[in-house]
Design an enzyme around this catalytic site. Sequence first.
Site, PDB file in Angstrom:
ATOM      1  CG  ASP A  27      -1.889   1.117   1.286  1.00  9.33           C
ATOM      2  OD1 ASP A  27      -1.595   2.187   0.695  1.00  9.33           O
ATOM      3  OD2 ASP A  27      -2.947   0.966   1.914  1.00  9.33           O
ATOM      4  CD  GLU A 121      -1.513   0.504   9.505  1.00 11.72           C
ATOM      5  OE1 GLU A 121      -2.559   0.564  10.212  1.00 11.72           O
ATOM      6  OE2 GLU A 121      -1.338  -0.340   8.624  1.00 11.72           O
ATOM      7  CD  GLU A 130      -8.597  -5.209  11.954  1.00 15.40           C
ATOM      8  OE1 GLU A 130      -7.524  -4.624  12.211  1.00 15.40           O
ATOM      9  OE2 GLU A 130      -8.739  -5.986  11.007  1.00 15.40           O
ATOM     10  CG  HIS A 273      -4.726  -1.753   3.114  1.00 13.23           C
ATOM     11  ND1 HIS A 273      -3.850  -0.785   3.579  1.00 13.23           N
ATOM     12  CD2 HIS A 273      -5.215  -2.371   4.236  1.00 13.23           C
ATOM     13  CE1 HIS A 273      -3.808  -0.830   4.896  1.00 13.23           C
ATOM     14  NE2 HIS A 273      -4.625  -1.768   5.322  1.00 13.23           N
TER      15      HIS A 273
END
Length: 368
Positions: A27, A121, A130, A273
Site C-alpha cells: 500500500d 499503524e 478492530e 487498502h
Amino acid sequence: MEPNLPIPDNYFSSYEDLEIHRLMLEDEPRTSTYRKAILNNKEYFKDKVVMDVGCGTGILSIFCAQAGAKKVYAVEASNLANLAKEIIKENKYENIIEVIHSKVEDVLLPSNIKVDAIVSEWMGFYLLHEGMLDSVVFARDKFLKEDGEMFPQNAVIYVAPCSVPNLYEKWEEFHGVTMSTFSKHLRSDKSHKPEIMQIRSVDLLGEEVALNWINLRDCTVEELDSYCVQHVVGANKNGRYQGICIWFECIFPELSSEERVILNTGPIAEPTHWKQTVILLPDEQRVEEKEPIAFKLDMNRDGKNSRRYNLQLTLLDPEEIEHPVPCCCDMTKCILINAVMKQQVKHAMDQRQIVNDSVLEEEPIDDE
C-alpha cells in the site's frame, strides 16, 4: 440498520497471514506516508527511545532506526514477531531494535523507562474497526513521557453521501437482459452490512462532514466508545443517492519539518487498502442539485466484542432538523440566510474600503 464487519476469533493469529502484510506493505500511500513522517523528522528522532505498537514485519521500527533513534521497542503479539526479528537482523538494526513478543498490555520495560515517541499503524476500516487504538492508548498512558509524541498525532473520520454506480448500473442492461429486480434485492441485502469498496470522487454527492476528531495525545478509551453526527448537505449535482461513504485521515506531528504529513484514505486521494466504507441504502433516491440530503450516523462499540463497532444510519427529514450555516441546499430558509450573509460581507468590505480611502486622503503631502 446496524451493519458491522466480522472480527476473527483468533484476532492476533490472523495477523500471521503474510498475505495481509504483503497487502499493507505494498500500500504505497500507507508505507510512504509513515516513512516520510518519520524520516522528515530525523532531528527529532535522533537519540530518542521509541515504541512501535503492533510492529508487524518491523518496517516502521526500521524507519525509526534509520531516522536516528537510539532504541526501538517493537511490540508484536502475534508470531509474526519472529519474522520481524529476522527482517531487523537482515537490515543490521538488531542492536537498536528489540522485538518484544507480547501484547502491549503485558509489556514491562527495563527500569520502567518511558519512551519519547510511540509509532503505530493501528487503523482499520472506517478507522476504528478492530479496536487496536485501545492498545495504543494503553501504551501511551503507561510508557510515553509527558512531553512525548504520537505518530500519528490526530485522526478524523469523514462522512458524505454518494452514488455507487458500479454496483447497480450494470444490472439495468445485463447481456441483453433487464435485471432491475435482482438489483433491487441486491440493494436490500447489502444494506445490512457495510461494503468495503473504492468510491470515485465524482460519485460523491455532497461535501463531507467530520464524524469525529481524535487527538491521540489525550483521548481516552471511553471516548472511543461512541460517536454521532447529524448533518444536512445540498447535493452537488443531479444524481442517485445510494449510500453514505466513510473514510479517514491521519495527521502526523510537525517537529523538525514544516511540511504537514497526512495519510488520506478518501475518494479524492490515491487508493489505499482501506478503500472506503459504504453504508448502502435499501432504496436509492434520485436527488437534484442543491436538494438537501439529511442523515444521522451513529458509531457505537459493540457490547460483546470491543474490537467491533455497530454503524447505524438514519435518514432524516431536512425540514425537521437544523441546517449548518451557511448551507448549500436550495431550501428557502437557507437561501435567505446565505443572501443576508453575503450582504453583511459586502457591507463590511465597503466599510473597510471607505476607511482605507479616508486614510489615504488624510496623508500629508510632502512638497519637497
